[in-house]
Design a protein around this motif. Sequence first.
Motif, PDB file in Angstrom:
ATOM      1  N   GLN A  87      46.098  31.802  33.670  1.00 31.76           N
ATOM      2  CA  GLN A  87      46.573  33.173  33.758  1.00 31.76           C
ATOM      3  C   GLN A  87      47.954  33.209  34.396  1.00 31.76           C
ATOM      4  OE1 GLN A  87      44.102  35.351  31.949  1.00 31.76           O
ATOM      5  NE2 GLN A  87      44.902  36.639  33.525  1.00 31.76           N
TER       6      GLN A  87
ATOM      7  N   SER B  82      48.919  36.040  35.813  1.00 33.58           N
ATOM      8  CA  SER B  82      48.547  36.805  36.997  1.00 33.58           C
ATOM      9  C   SER B  82      47.039  36.980  36.979  1.00 33.58           C
ATOM     10  CB  SER B  82      49.249  38.156  36.985  1.00 33.58           C
ATOM     11  OG  SER B  82      48.866  38.894  35.850  1.00 33.58           O
TER      12      SER B  82
ATOM     13  N   PRO C 276      43.342  38.402  36.609  1.00 30.77           N
ATOM     14  CA  PRO C 276      42.771  39.379  35.695  1.00 30.77           C
ATOM     15  C   PRO C 276      42.474  40.675  36.456  1.00 30.77           C
ATOM     16  CG  PRO C 276      41.215  37.613  36.194  1.00 30.77           C
ATOM     17  CD  PRO C 276      42.496  37.248  36.828  1.00 30.77           C
ATOM     18  N   LEU C 277      42.512  41.769  35.756  1.00 31.61           N
ATOM     19  CA  LEU C 277      42.241  43.063  36.380  1.00 31.61           C
ATOM     20  C   LEU C 277      40.740  43.345  36.370  1.00 31.61           C
ATOM     21  CD1 LEU C 277      45.119  45.211  34.857  1.00 31.61           C
ATOM     22  CD2 LEU C 277      44.991  44.191  37.146  1.00 31.61           C
TER      23      LEU C 277
ATOM     24  N   THR D  55      39.200  46.094  36.681  1.00 29.45           N
ATOM     25  CA  THR D  55      38.875  47.289  35.904  1.00 29.45           C
ATOM     26  C   THR D  55      38.794  47.029  34.399  1.00 29.45           C
ATOM     27  OG1 THR D  55      41.219  47.900  35.866  1.00 29.45           O
ATOM     28  CG2 THR D  55      39.851  48.879  37.609  1.00 29.45           C
ATOM     29  N   GLU D  56      39.296  45.902  33.951  1.00 33.95           N
ATOM     30  CA  GLU D  56      39.264  45.577  32.525  1.00 33.95           C
ATOM     31  C   GLU D  56      38.069  44.707  32.139  1.00 33.95           C
ATOM     32  OE1 GLU D  56      43.071  43.901  31.561  1.00 33.95           O
ATOM     33  OE2 GLU D  56      44.105  45.803  31.867  1.00 33.95           O
TER      34      GLU D  56
ATOM     35  N   THR E   9      34.993  44.518  44.729  1.00 26.87           N
ATOM     36  CA  THR E   9      35.876  44.037  43.668  1.00 26.87           C
ATOM     37  C   THR E   9      35.650  42.544  43.401  1.00 26.87           C
ATOM     38  OG1 THR E   9      37.469  45.576  44.648  1.00 26.87           O
ATOM     39  CG2 THR E   9      38.197  44.356  42.744  1.00 26.87           C
TER      40      THR E   9
ATOM     41  N   LEU F 140      38.575  39.760  42.901  1.00 27.75           N
ATOM     42  CA  LEU F 140      39.684  40.227  42.073  1.00 27.75           C
ATOM     43  C   LEU F 140      40.371  41.424  42.717  1.00 27.75           C
ATOM     44  CD1 LEU F 140      38.028  39.765  38.602  1.00 27.75           C
ATOM     45  CD2 LEU F 140      39.760  38.317  39.657  1.00 27.75           C
TER      46      LEU F 140
END
Length: 144
Positions: A3, A5, A7-8, A10-11, A118, A143
């Motif tokens: 990656q 950055s 990973p989000l 929320t996704e 999170t 995350l």
Amino acid sequence: MIQESAPLFTELEVGQIVAEAGFAITRESLVRYAGASGDFNAIHYRDDIAQSVGLAGVLAHGMLTMGAAVQPVVDWAGDPGRIVDYQVRFTRPVFVDATEGAVVNVVAKVGALDTENTVARIDLTVTCGGETVLGKAQVRVSLV
């Protein structure tokens, strides 16, 4: 898969595959791992010794298999410091053929999402030759 950055959170969705990989393990890999870990048990490099204790042949170190299995998640997370917990059950040995070696396959899927902290629980399916070799393999990834 590395990656750029993190990973989000929320996704992510439960059931989503976040990483897949296959790892070749050879007899040379076993010797190198033995040197790095200090585990020189002969069942990891000598067929005659492995067979003398009732094994079908040389088998990979459990910790080598465990370490290889988590790597796709580390790559996906983008930072090894995001791994907050990792647990497995060793369910079946990985036999390493002298000529062909072995291939360990990993599929990493979102198993649960802890929205309060999170943290994503990533469940690993780890197989070799079509058989599960690590059971209840779970990685908790922060995350934030």
